[in-house]
Design an enzyme around this catalytic site. Structure first.
Site, PDB file in Angstrom:
ATOM      1  N   SER A   1      30.269   2.236  11.647  1.00  0.00           N
ATOM      2  CA  SER A   1      31.399   1.408  11.311  1.00  0.00           C
ATOM      3  C   SER A   1      32.327   1.178  12.195  1.00  0.00           C
ATOM      4  CB  SER A   1      31.853   1.493   9.884  1.00  0.00           C
ATOM      5  OG  SER A   1      32.785   2.710   9.562  1.00  0.00           O
TER       6      SER A   1
ATOM      7  N   HIS B   1      28.513  -1.612   9.454  1.00  0.00           N
ATOM      8  CA  HIS B   1      29.323  -2.296   8.426  1.00  0.00           C
ATOM      9  C   HIS B   1      30.052  -3.257   9.204  1.00  0.00           C
ATOM     10  CE1 HIS B   1      29.829   1.728   6.158  1.00  0.00           C
ATOM     11  NE2 HIS B   1      28.696   1.357   6.091  1.00  0.00           N
TER      12      HIS B   1
ATOM     13  N   ASP C   1      29.741   6.796   4.355  1.00  0.00           N
ATOM     14  CA  ASP C   1      28.641   6.168   4.227  1.00  0.00           C
ATOM     15  C   ASP C   1      27.777   6.878   5.352  1.00  0.00           C
ATOM     16  OD1 ASP C   1      26.431   4.564   3.452  1.00  0.00           O
ATOM     17  OD2 ASP C   1      26.907   2.834   4.328  1.00  0.00           O
TER      18      ASP C   1
END
Lengths: 276, 188
Positions: free
Chosen positions: B13, B40, B133
């Site tokens: 991300s 992301h 994540d």
């Protein structure tokens, strides 16, 4: 899920899919598998079930439980004014043409819990077309159809829906379309006065009317190629000549057998028009 | 084009974009393993990530299209607002269901799905980022005998994601970007 059980998982799911077809008439045979497996694992986790065998027992013992399963496995995540550019384009490129018809018939296929249906109805209202439009809102699942009819959504989403509404060219005060109550909002039922809610299974059911516009967004991604092809032909049979077909942002007619009889109205927003 | 028995799935991300670019920039256009990249992004972000990767790497960069086949020489970018899954026939499926780990696309979804298809031939790489994540996905890959690589937290722009991964998969390989690149090149 334990690793040693996993070898059997997919086989068991395949057998379950066949039995669901026999028992309940729902055919998931044409659904893309990766997503089905993931959603079944997710459902097992939610319900505290240890195996597909346990799931099978529960499904065939209790039709309410089956409805619940159906709702989970067929993805029902939706938003109002999702991809606002799409609605903007619908407003600019499609509705002016539809307005030349004395009455308009629209099919919202896979309408789920109704967020998109209400978005569409608001658009039609603002373009002065809602009164002479009949919308057929269909879904495989009766439970979500009931929700859609009620038009009750969580207030927690309203900030993002409001932003989507204005990005989609909204002309009024968005809050004028609904009333708030205990953490929910209820949209004005006059928006869906001319909507027919109807259970329809894209995998098995046939064409039931002729439409000027069909919306089916983010439904076909869950199907395999063969089932997609079936649905495209179903849509083709259900559209008048010069009718419009609107798909989700990542869906395309390009690979389908009907593509040659359609013109692209808006490439990035996936709006197509049937040739005469 | 010949299919690959292996797959590289990469996630990140904050800081993941730069990190992935520097890992991918030396890979040849003929790189034999498809690479799937889940970053992301802001939801509804209309960026031109494929163009960026296309211009900064030798690989063919595309945003994943549903039912498209995963082919060597490509880097497949997860589209904004869709999860990316892999099917047994090595094609992609898209999924617009619930956010996972507050994100769609979610790295865990792609990692898990890739491991279901490619098993021990799955190479999972987790880069810089500020969420958790990806770590459950790496654990899933590891449990199926796949290879787990985590960017060295000391080097990552944000170390939350790599640290969470190391916590979940303590025996994963910890590498800096240069080592990750060398490792990927060694697979050719």
């Amino acid at each position: 899920m334990k690793l040693e059980n996993e070898a059997h998982f997919e086989q068991e799911v395949e057998a379950l899919i066949q039995d669901i077809h026999t028992q309940y008439g729902y055919d998931f045979g044409g659904y893309a598998r990766a997503s089905v497996y993931r959603r079944i694992k997710r459902f097992l986790g939610q319900k505290g079930l240890a195996s597909v065998e346990e799931l099978r027992g529960a499904l065939f013992a209790n039709s309410y439980f089956f409805e619940n399963f159906l709702q989970e496995v067929t993805v029902n995540v939706t938003e109002m004014f999702r991809d606002p550019a799409f609605f903007l384009s619908l407003r600019a490129n499609v509705l002016p043409i539809l307005s030349t018809y004395p009455y308009i018939k629209i099919w919202d296929a896979g309408c789920s819990t109704g967020e998109e249906l209400f978005s569409l109805a608001i658009l039609l209202e603002e373009e002065g077309l809602l009164g002479r439009t009949k919308i057929y809102a269909t879904d495989i699942n009766q439970k979500v159809l009931k929700q859609a009819k009620e038009g009750i959504f969580s207030v927690s989403n309203m900030a993002s829906y409001t932003a989507g509404y204005y990005a989609a060219g909204g002309k009024r005060e968005f809050s004028g379309y609904y009333r708030s109550n205990y953490g929910n909002v209820k949209f004005d039922s006059s928006l869906v006065k001319n909507v027919v809610f109807y259970p329809h299974n894209l995998a098995t059911d046939s064409s039931f009317n002729e439409f000027h516009l069909i919306l089916c967004r983010n439904v076909l991604i869950y199907f395999n190629r063969e089932l997609q092809e079936r649905v495209y032909r179903l849509f083709d049979e259900s559209l008048v000549s010069l009718g419009y077909l609107a798909l989700g942002k990542k869906e395309t007619l390009a690979m389908s057998s009907i593509s040659t009889s359609y013109n692209i109205v808006d490439k990035s927003n996936r709006i197509y028009r049937k040739a005469s | 084009m010949i299919k690959s028995s292996k797959i590289v799935v990469m996630g990140g991300s904050w800081g993941g974009l730069q990190a992935s670019l520097s890992v991918l920039k030396e890979l040849p256009a003929t790189y034999p393993i498809p690479i799937v990249l889940v970053l992301h992004r802001l939801r509804n972000f209309e960026g031109s990530l494929p163009e960026l990767y296309d211009s900064k790497t030798l690989l063919k960069a595309v945003e994943v299209d549903e039912k498209e086949e995963a082919l060597p020489g490509h880097v497949y970018l997860a589209p904004s607002n869709y999860h990316v899954l892999l099917e047994k026939d090595q094609t992609f499926s898209l999924d617009d269901s619930e956010l996972e780990n507050y994100s769609r696309p979610a790295i865990d979804v792609t990692f898990t799905s890739a491991a279901d298809v490619y098993g021990s031939n799955t190479i999972g790489i987790l880069l810089s980022g500020a969420s958790r994540d990806g770590s459950a996905g790496l654990k899933y890959i590891s449990d199926r005998g796949g290879t787990v690589v985590v960017q060295d937290p000391a080097e990552a722009e944000l170390d939350t994601m790599p640290l969470a991964a190391i916590d979940q998969v303590p025996d994963g390989e910890i590498m800096n970007l240069e080592q990750i690149q060398a490792y990927l090149l060694s697979l050719t």
